[in-house]
Motif scaffolding. Structure first.
Motif, mmCIF file in Angstrom:
data_model
loop_
_atom_site.group_PDB
_atom_site.id
_atom_site.type_symbol
_atom_site.label_atom_id
_atom_site.label_comp_id
_atom_site.label_asym_id
_atom_site.label_seq_id
_atom_site.Cartn_x
_atom_site.Cartn_y
_atom_site.Cartn_z
ATOM 1 N N LEU A 17 88.336 58.180 35.077
ATOM 2 C CA LEU A 17 87.213 58.096 36.010
ATOM 3 C C LEU A 17 86.983 59.423 36.728
ATOM 4 C CD1 LEU A 17 87.627 54.545 37.574
ATOM 5 C CD2 LEU A 17 85.768 55.358 36.143
ATOM 6 N N ARG A 18 88.055 60.106 37.079
ATOM 7 C CA ARG A 18 87.901 61.405 37.751
ATOM 8 C C ARG A 18 87.217 62.412 36.838
ATOM 9 N NH1 ARG A 18 93.530 60.381 39.782
ATOM 10 N NH2 ARG A 18 93.206 59.458 41.834
ATOM 11 N N ARG A 19 87.576 62.368 35.555
ATOM 12 C CA ARG A 19 86.909 63.263 34.597
ATOM 13 C C ARG A 19 85.425 62.913 34.457
ATOM 14 N NH1 ARG A 19 90.867 62.316 30.245
ATOM 15 N NH2 ARG A 19 92.791 63.047 31.134
ATOM 16 N N ARG A 20 85.125 61.605 34.402
ATOM 17 C CA ARG A 20 83.720 61.174 34.314
ATOM 18 C C ARG A 20 82.950 61.582 35.565
ATOM 19 N NH1 ARG A 20 83.595 55.013 33.232
ATOM 20 N NH2 ARG A 20 81.446 55.351 33.881
ATOM 21 N N LEU A 21 83.617 61.510 36.726
ATOM 22 C CA LEU A 21 82.971 61.892 37.986
ATOM 23 C C LEU A 21 82.630 63.377 37.980
ATOM 24 C CD1 LEU A 21 82.071 61.031 40.829
ATOM 25 C CD2 LEU A 21 84.377 61.584 41.611
ATOM 26 N N GLU A 22 83.542 64.211 37.500
ATOM 27 C CA GLU A 22 83.273 65.649 37.411
ATOM 28 C C GLU A 22 82.086 65.929 36.486
ATOM 29 O OE1 GLU A 22 84.538 68.212 39.122
ATOM 30 O OE2 GLU A 22 85.567 66.655 40.288
ATOM 31 N N LYS A 23 82.036 65.219 35.371
ATOM 32 C CA LYS A 23 80.932 65.392 34.430
ATOM 33 C C LYS A 23 79.608 64.957 35.071
ATOM 34 C CE LYS A 23 79.543 64.184 29.741
ATOM 35 N NZ LYS A 23 79.837 63.361 28.562
ATOM 36 N N ALA A 24 79.633 63.851 35.806
ATOM 37 C CA ALA A 24 78.420 63.364 36.471
ATOM 38 C C ALA A 24 77.969 64.344 37.555
ATOM 39 C CB ALA A 24 78.666 61.984 37.068
ATOM 40 N N LYS A 25 78.923 64.977 38.239
ATOM 41 C CA LYS A 25 78.573 65.967 39.261
ATOM 42 C C LYS A 25 77.876 67.167 38.626
ATOM 43 C CE LYS A 25 82.017 65.027 42.820
ATOM 44 N NZ LYS A 25 83.212 65.524 43.520
ATOM 45 N N LEU A 26 78.376 67.591 37.478
ATOM 46 C CA LEU A 26 77.750 68.719 36.789
ATOM 47 C C LEU A 26 76.334 68.392 36.339
ATOM 48 C CD1 LEU A 26 80.728 70.044 34.611
ATOM 49 C CD2 LEU A 26 79.728 71.109 36.642
ATOM 50 N N GLU A 27 76.133 67.121 35.975
ATOM 51 C CA GLU A 27 74.811 66.691 35.519
ATOM 52 C C GLU A 27 73.913 66.251 36.677
ATOM 53 O OE1 GLU A 27 75.785 63.578 32.807
ATOM 54 O OE2 GLU A 27 76.517 64.950 31.262
ATOM 55 N N HIS A 28 74.444 66.221 37.898
ATOM 56 C CA HIS A 28 73.725 65.787 39.095
ATOM 57 C C HIS A 28 73.174 64.369 38.942
ATOM 58 C CE1 HIS A 28 74.097 69.804 40.692
ATOM 59 N NE2 HIS A 28 73.562 70.295 39.581
ATOM 60 N N ASN A 29 73.970 63.483 38.397
ATOM 61 C CA ASN A 29 73.572 62.100 38.162
ATOM 62 C C ASN A 29 74.137 61.226 39.298
ATOM 63 O OD1 ASN A 29 72.910 59.608 37.161
ATOM 64 N ND2 ASN A 29 73.566 60.072 35.064
ATOM 65 N N TRP A 38 82.811 53.958 43.402
ATOM 66 C CA TRP A 38 83.153 52.583 43.752
ATOM 67 C C TRP A 38 84.356 52.116 42.920
ATOM 68 C CZ3 TRP A 38 83.220 47.908 41.096
ATOM 69 C CH2 TRP A 38 83.374 46.774 41.891
ATOM 70 N N GLU A 39 84.320 52.405 41.601
ATOM 71 C CA GLU A 39 85.432 52.031 40.725
ATOM 72 C C GLU A 39 86.721 52.742 41.138
ATOM 73 O OE1 GLU A 39 84.830 51.951 36.412
ATOM 74 O OE2 GLU A 39 82.665 51.978 36.806
ATOM 75 N N LEU A 40 86.605 54.028 41.507
ATOM 76 C CA LEU A 40 87.769 54.778 41.962
ATOM 77 C C LEU A 40 88.395 54.130 43.201
ATOM 78 C CD1 LEU A 40 86.705 58.508 41.537
ATOM 79 C CD2 LEU A 40 88.675 57.410 40.498
ATOM 80 N N ASP A 41 87.552 53.722 44.139
ATOM 81 C CA ASP A 41 88.052 53.057 45.354
ATOM 82 C C ASP A 41 88.782 51.765 45.021
ATOM 83 O OD1 ASP A 41 87.075 55.038 47.004
ATOM 84 O OD2 ASP A 41 85.219 53.957 47.483
ATOM 85 N N GLN A 42 88.197 50.978 44.121
ATOM 86 C CA GLN A 42 88.817 49.701 43.735
ATOM 87 C C GLN A 42 90.175 49.926 43.075
ATOM 88 O OE1 GLN A 42 87.581 46.674 44.592
ATOM 89 N NE2 GLN A 42 86.084 47.897 45.698
#
Length: 118
Positions: A17-29, A38-42
């Motif tokens: 999830l952390r890797r996906r979050l970094e990718k989403a940040k780069l894509e500004h999604n 939310w998934e990370l918090d859970q």
């Protein structure tokens, strides 16, 4: 599934999830970022809960072992022939300092706990 395996799978999921979050940040999604956070918090809450259960289990086990009547550090020769030692001393519990239980008990050397002197 035992606690250790459960923690490992949660850690793996958190890593992905952390890797996906970094990718989403780069894509500004933003939509994906909110979902991932939310998934990370859970998963983080679940990990804390399991870690707490494991700590309670270890501390209760440590209390039972410390309540035994006798304990002493085992020599290298005794450690080398553990089978013989366990056969001669009934009820012997050996705790290594590098295990979770040994760390909980703050041991520095391999220690044997028994109901009677050995």
């Amino acid at each position: 599934m035992n606690r250790k395996q459960e923690l490992q799978t949660i850690n793996n999921k958190l890593d992905k999830l952390r890797r996906r979050l970094e990718k989403a940040k780069l894509e500004h999604n933003q939509a994906v970022m909110v979902n991932i956070k939310w998934e990370l918090d859970q998963l983080t809450k679940q990990k804390a809960e399991i870690s707490g259960q494991q700590a309670r289990h270890n501390s209760s086990k440590a209390e039972k072992i410390k309540a035994m009547a006798f304990n002493r550090v085992l020599s290298k020769a005794e450690q080398a022939d553990m089978g013989k030692l366990k056969k001669t001393v009934r009820g012997l519990v050996v705790v290594h300092p590098m295990t979770a239980l040994g760390k909980e008990m703050k041991l520095s050397e391999v220690t044997g706990f028994a109901p009677k002197k050995f």
